[in-house]
Structures are given as C-alpha cells and as structure tokens.
Write an enzyme that holds these catalytic residues in place. Structure first.
Site, short mmCIF file in Angstrom:
data_model
loop_
_atom_site.label_atom_id
_atom_site.label_comp_id
_atom_site.label_asym_id
_atom_site.label_seq_id
_atom_site.Cartn_x
_atom_site.Cartn_y
_atom_site.Cartn_z
N GLY A 191 -9.59 -2.26 4.95
CA GLY A 191 -8.99 -2.98 6.08
C GLY A 191 -8.11 -2.05 6.90
CD GLU A 207 -2.10 -0.41 5.74
OE1 GLU A 207 -1.79 0.64 5.13
OE2 GLU A 207 -2.83 -1.28 5.24
CG HIS A 244 1.44 1.27 2.12
ND1 HIS A 244 1.64 1.20 0.76
CD2 HIS A 244 0.34 0.51 2.38
CE1 HIS A 244 0.69 0.43 0.23
NE2 HIS A 244 -0.09 -0.01 1.19
CD GLU A 293 -2.11 -0.87 -1.67
OE1 GLU A 293 -1.76 -1.74 -0.84
OE2 GLU A 293 -2.41 0.29 -1.35
#
Ligand SMILES: [Zn+2]
Length: 787
Positions: free
Chosen positions: A248, A283, A286, A305
């Site tokens: 994704g 994202e 992260h 995650e």
C-alpha cells in the site's frame, strides 16, 4: 539464500562503522550499473556482502582486485584483518517487473519509462551490494545517472540532479530510488523541502488532490512535532505515487512511496480520502517508529507496524479531521485481525526471535496480527495507561535509541519507568501470547453480567439501549477475573467494547443479539454499529443484510458489510448450490437501499456490481456510463461492471478490446485481462490459465488480474478442473520470489471447495511448499474449514 538470525547476529558482532557510496546508471533500458563503495570496520575474520544475480562483477578490496567465489547471492570477504576496510563492488544487474529489484515500468498512456527500487526484506541486495540486515544501519550517499529530463527521488536531501547528501544512518531495506518524468508539486514547510510526485499521466489527478495532500502532510508533521520530543529525523520529505508498488505504501526515510490506488482516477469517495489520510499519517509516524529507531531483528516488526497502524488511524481521525477513520478500522481491519488470530499461523504480537529464524519467515509476519491486532493492543494500552504516560515512555525510548536499533525489552523499560502500572505484566498477556479473550454478556434476573473468558485485563466502554434501541447510558469499565454486574441496566440491551477500545470477541446474550440483528441500524452511533456489524454478520449474514443494509446510513459500513460477505461467505464458505440464492438476497438489498446520498449510492452500486444477475441493468449502466441513480462510472467501477457482465456471459472479446482502448491506461490493460478471464467458456479459461502459468516472466500484477477474473463461485463446474491444476502448479510458480509467491497464494481458488479439494491442498502441503505460499494455503484452509 535467506539470511538467518544466527548469521545476522554473527555479522553484527564483528562489523561497525559502515557506510555506502552508491552510484547507479539507469540510462540503458536493457540493464543497469550498480557501483558501491562499502567502508566498514571489523574485529577480523570472514564476513560477506549480499548481491543478487550480478553480471560482469568486479570487486576490489582495499584497492586490490579480488575474485571472490560468487554464488549469485553472496560475496564472501574472507580472512579480513581487524580494522577499517573498503570494498568496491561494480556490477550490472537486470531490471525486474515484479518489484523485487530495480523495477521498470513503461506507461501505456504515454510511453514514458519509470524505474524504481521500492525495496524491503531481502530486496536491497537485488539493487546494490550491502550487509542486508536491520541492525547494520549506515549512511548511504547516492548518485544516479539518468535521462536529464527525469526527476530522481531518494532518501537523502537532493543536492543536484541525481545527487544526494548522505542520509543519516538508515536500515538498508528502507533505501529507495524512484526515477522518471514525474509530475511534482513541491513546497517548503517549517524549513523542510517537501513534495508530492506522480507519473506524468497522473498529473491531473495529483493536481486535483494536491491541496488536500499538502494539508494532511503539514497537519501530520505538526502533530508528530507536538507529541514526539525527537525532531523530524530526516532532511527532506517527499511522497511519491509509484507504479506497481507491491504494498500500500512504504516508509522509506525522507521519501515515502505510495501505491497508485491511493490516487484514483475519477471520483474520490470519503472512504478513499480517509484511507489515504490514514496511510499518510501511518507512513510519517514510521519516520520515528521504524526509521529513527529500528528493530534489531524481524520479530519486533510490530514495533514498526503496530505503532504506525495505531498512529495512522488515530491521527487521521483526531488531528487531520477525517472523522469516521476509526469506524473503518472497527468494520474492516479489526475483523481481519480476529480472523488472523484464530488461524494456526497466529503468533504473539511480539513473538520471540527464535520464532523468526530467517528473513523468509519474516516476510510472513507483516500480517493482520502485526498491524490490526497490534494497533488494537496499543489502543488498549493507551486506554489503560493514559496517553500522557504512554507518550512519556515512547519518547524516552525514541531518544535512547535514536538512529539505532531497539527491542521489546527496551520499550517496556521505558514504559515501565513512565507509568506506575504493571506494564510488564500487561505485555506478558497482551503482547507475548497469541489469541484473544471473549467478553460475554449473560443475564441474572434480567441484570446484564459481563464476564471475560481469557487472561487479559480490559478497559472499555459499555453502552446500554432500550429494547427499541434508544441510547440509555454509557460508561467506562474495567473487566478482569471477576464478573461485572450492571444492575442499573436491568432489562436493557448492553454492548461491551462499544467504542472498540479493546481486542476481544463479543458474545452477547440471545435477547440483545436478536434485538440488534433485527434493528442494528437503529443504533445511532456509527462506531458502535461498526463494532456490531461484523460480530452479527458472523452469525446470520443474509437475515442481517436483507433487513439492515437498506437502512444503513454509513457508506463505510455498507462497503465493509458487503465486502466481508463476498470474501468470507460467497467465496469461501457457502456451498455452490446456495450461491445464487444468496446473491439474489444481496442484490435485492442493494437495489432497495438506493437513495439520494451519493456516497451511499456508490457503496451500494459496488455491491450490486458483483451480486446482480441482471445483464440488462449492467448493459444499461455501461451504455449511459452512469448508474440508474445518475452516478457517473469511474474507470475502476466501470471495469467492475464489465467483470460481472463477462462472468454472466454478456460480453465478447472485441468489446473488451474496445473498452481497453477507451481506458488507455495501465489499469485498463489489467482490467481487460480480468474481464477476458471471467468469460464463462472453456476456451476463455484455457487461455487465461495458459497466460498465468506458461509465461515465466509474467508480472505479479498481470497474474493477479487474470486470477481475479478466472475463479468465480458462479462458474464452479467450468473452473473445477483447474483446482487440482492450481495446487500442482503453484509451488513451482511460487519459487520466483516472495512477492510473486504471495500473488500465487492470493490466487487461491476464490470459491468454496469440496472436502476432496481441501484434501488435495493438505497433501500438497505435506510434500513441501515454499514458505510464503505455505502460509497462504494454511490460512485459506483455516478460514474455510475452521481447521
Ligand atoms: Zn507501516
């Protein structure tokens, strides 16, 4: 050969001070040059670099040419003296079309070429020579020789066309390069160069959404700047929609790649926007969870995650203003996590390192346990600890391990120091053990009593409703070993975990169940309905859909309920003889639910497109390029209608060819493959099967598109001979690499199998199947048969 935990530990024990100077030349469309200067310090002895299938390989060690025994995957470096060394590896490598290396893509819309290294586990070594493991972080300095008209994007701050400043130390699996004639929207925010990029033929879509994408980026940047004490760790922030990404999105430091489905052609629904905002937040988080601090080994992938998944939904819902994001988590993602947690392949959110003995096994850990369940466990942790203590612990952890690596133990130490509660005891039952608890409602003289089957402490909201489902109260409760009676709610319907704070199955009392199944859409709060829809669908799906779908106001919940029914009931569990009746119930519910609201109409048209048997309706919509409600057909919705029309025998090859011409894009090529494969004739199936299995270079995407059309619960007799053929061919097809193996696994026959067919799969598993495929097959068997 996949790196083992044992090898990784041995290599990390002797190496330090690594850096890479990487020069790529992508000017030839045939192959590319990869030249890497690797500097490192060793305590002495032998070690090795990984480099996959290099051609014309030249290696120098400390200035002298060496001729290592190269086996196509590793370059041994034997008998090194203790101290500093420099290795130069110069090679040519082939491009790939499956994402597992330097990926090449030619845009059918305009003939433009794009190349990209969208890497990940065991893939960086298919681009340049490296010590390919998480805990050997290194600065990477990149130069790229490419067509001067191209834009080149990568992790480091750009210093000129195709040249980049050294990155901070990063794990080499998160290196990225993307090159091609991208259309770019660039700006500066808080002194940071930022950009959104998409291929040139998607320029109109990027421009359409640029203001929104920029706004979400800035909000997330500000939000994370507020909650984290460590500043944004990298020098620039680019976000790129890249063609044919296998995931994704991917959290490459300073340069995130996104799958192009997040930049849809045509209409962008509210659900599309929520999902995209969630992924952007995921994202960006992260950059701290995974990039600034990385796991030592893959057992702690959840540290990346689960945190990013939690942050993605929370930040999209609360900071970025995409109300309803949490509804989609409860309705779509969490049911998937409960399914995963019931399979034999389930694992602790934080497994022991021995359970992930090599990188091939690690590829299977990026599942709904590491994402959805880990997210839900963290949400429960925040509910239980309070956000302030949670963030204090997290910040201490990020600072202590910045630009380094850390483990579960490091996180627990930091949380333990920040909270008076027993964090280690909590982690033992929530993170170290697989499985989940059940929260049960029973009645004692009409008084609802909550009990917990299991071992975990829970804190959650309970809501109460009158028998005609009017809200009658709501409270936060703690549930542990002792039953919890709610005497003031005697005679009322009660829903535990009504806001989804915990991860546990619900077992409601028969009276509440019956009232909710008959009147679910009377519950006013969409978040409570999101918790209830999947729980009730598991019991009596057709009654629920027939009665409640027409009255469900939330497009998110309509799409989620229809998707779960198709994927679990129609394609996995319902006997073939019962499929037509079930499809008729679903199609009727979709038709009778039509109304004025556009977002609902889109969701309902989506369900009708796979359930209707009315070819006249499909033809009428296609001819008008609009539904009966006047909704114009977006390209991918048009392909969905064509898919169903083909399945029903209502369209021939020349018309499909004409539709592909009309579409004119890469999506159109794939759409046509699906539709051709869906036609209900022996020759169409034979052609599709040959295309899937006889071309050794078929891309994962083409394979997936063909498989999507090939299997159909409505064509059981026609495709039945291909079930044993699939079982026989799949292990060899899956030998190409883990991404393609996953495609082969996802191409499992999408229809209910007989006991004999299940036995075929079990027998094949006993005779040896590649790791990734084995995982997919075992999961399929569990989902279908309840193992
Ligand atoms: Zn992620």
């Amino acid at each position: 050969m996949s790196l083992t935990l044992h090898e990784a530990r041995a290599r990390a024990a002797v190496l330090s001070g690594i850096s890479y100077d990487l020069a790529l030349d992508v000017t030839s469309p045939e192959d590319f040059r990869s030249r890497t200067v690797i500097r490192f310090t060793t305590t002495g002895g032998g070690t090795f670099l990984e480099l996959h299938r290099a051609e014309k390989l030249d290696v120098t060690l400390d200035g002298s040419t060496v001729t290592p025994v190269y086996d196509g995957s590793r370059i041994p470096l034997d008998d090194l003296a203790p101290g500093r060394h420099e290795v130069v590896v110069d090679a040519r490598l082939r491009y790939v079309t499956d994402g597992e290396g330097l990926h090449t893509f030619t845009d059918p819309a305009d003939g433009e070429r794009y190349v990209g290294g969208y890497l990940g586990l065991d893939i960086t070594q298919r681009l340049f020579a490296c010590f390919d493991q998480l805990d050997l972080k290194a600065p990477i300095t990149l130069t790229v020789e490419a067509d001067p008209a191209w834009t080149v994007l990568s992790n480091g701050l750009a210093t000129g066309p195709g040249t980049f400043a050294p990155t901070p130390p990063i794990a080499c699996d998160l290196f990225v390069v993307a090159a091609g004639p991208f259309h770019s929207v660039r700006w500066e925010y808080a002194g940071m160069p930022m950009g959104w990029h998409a291929r040139r033929s998607l320029a109109a879509e990027l421009d359409r959404d640029a203001a929104e994408l920029r706004r979400i980026t800035e909000i997330c940047y500000d939000h994370f700047g507020r909650i984290f004490t460590e500043p944004f760790p990298f020098g620039s922030y680019d976000q790129v929609f890249v063609p044919e990404l296998n995931w994704g999105a991917q959290e490459n430091p300073g340069c995130v790649t996104f799958n192009e489905f997040l930049l849809p052609r045509g209409r962008v629904t509210d659900d599309d926007r929520r999902r995209r905002a969630m992924v952007i937040a995921h994202e960006m988080s992260h950059m701290w969870f995974g990039d600034l601090v990385s796991p030592v080994w893959w057992e702690d992938a959840w540290l990346n995650e689960s945190f990013a998944d939690y942050m993605g939904f929370e930040v999209a819902e609360t900071a970025a203003g995409y109300t309803g994001t949490r509804v989609s988590f409860e309705a779509v993602h969490k049911p998937g996590a409960y399914d995963a947690d019931r399979r034999r392949s389930t694992h602790a959110v934080a497994p022991a390192s021995e359970h992930v003995p090599d990188v091939a096994t690690a590829t299977t850990i990026f599942d709904q346990i590491s994402y959805g369940k880990g997210n839900a466990a963290l949400r429960q942790l925040v509910t239980w600890l309070g956000e302030e203590d949670f963030l204090a612990g997290v910040n201490a952890y990020l600072t202590a391990h910045r630009f380094g690596n850390a483990t579960l133990e490091d996180l627990l130490s930091a949380l333990d120091a920040a909270s008076p509660r027993d964090v280690r005891g909590w982690a033992e039952v929530w993170l170290r053990r697989p499985g989940h608890d059940t929260i049960r409602v029973t009645r004692r003289d009409g008084v609802p009593v909550l009990t917990r089957d299991g071992v975990r402490p829970h804190r959650f909201t309970v809501t109460a409703y009158t028998p005609n489902l009017e809200p009658a109260g709501s409270r936060l409760v703690d549930l542990g070993d002792e039953p919890l009676a709610l005497p003031d709610w005697s005679g009322l319907i009660v829903v535990p975990n009504a806001h989804g704070e915990t991860f546990a199955r619900l077992d409601l009392d028969p009276w509440s169940l019956d009232a909710l199944t008959g009147g679910l859409t009377g519950v006013p709060d969409p978040l409570v309905r999101a918790v209830l829809w999947p729980a009730l669908l598991d019991r009596d799906p057709l009654r629920l859909l027939a009665g409640q779908l027409p009255h469900e106001p939330s497009p998110t919940l309509i799409t989620a309920a229809l998707g779960r029914t198709r994927d679990h009931l129609i394609r996995r569990r319902l006997p073939a003889a019962d499929v037509p009746g079930a499809l008729a119930v679903i199609a009727a519910a979709c038709v009778s639910a039509a109304g004025q609201d556009e977002q609902r109409a889109v969701a309902l048209a989506g369900g009708l497109a796979w359930s209707t048997t009315d070819t006249d309706l499909l033809r009428r919509w296609l001819a008008a390029d609009a539904t009966d409600q006047g909704l114009t057909l977006d390209p991918h919705r048009r392909w969905a209608l064509l898919h169903r029309l083909a399945e029903l025998g209502g369209i021939e090859a020349p018309q499909i060819e004409a539709e592909q011409q009309r579409d004119g894009t890469a999506d159109g090529v794939l759409g046509a493959l699906t539709v051709l494969a869906a036609r209900p004739t022996a020759s169409a199936k034979a052609q599709a099967w040959a295309a899937m299995t006889e071309d050794p270079g078929i891309s994962g995407r083409r394979f997936r598109a063909l498989a999507a059309g090939f299997w159909s619960p409505s064509q059981r007799e026609l495709v039945a001979p291909y079930i044993p053929a699939y079982v026989a061919a799949a292990p060899t097809l899956a030998g190409r690499g883990s991404a393609f193996a996953a495609e082969v696994g996802r191409a499992f026959p999408a229809l209910t199998l007989t006991d004999e067919e299940h036995a075929l799969v079990r027998d094949a598993l006993h005779s040896g199947v590649p790791t990734v495929l084995k995982r997919h097959w075992n999961d399929e068997l569990d989902d279908r048969t309840g193992h």
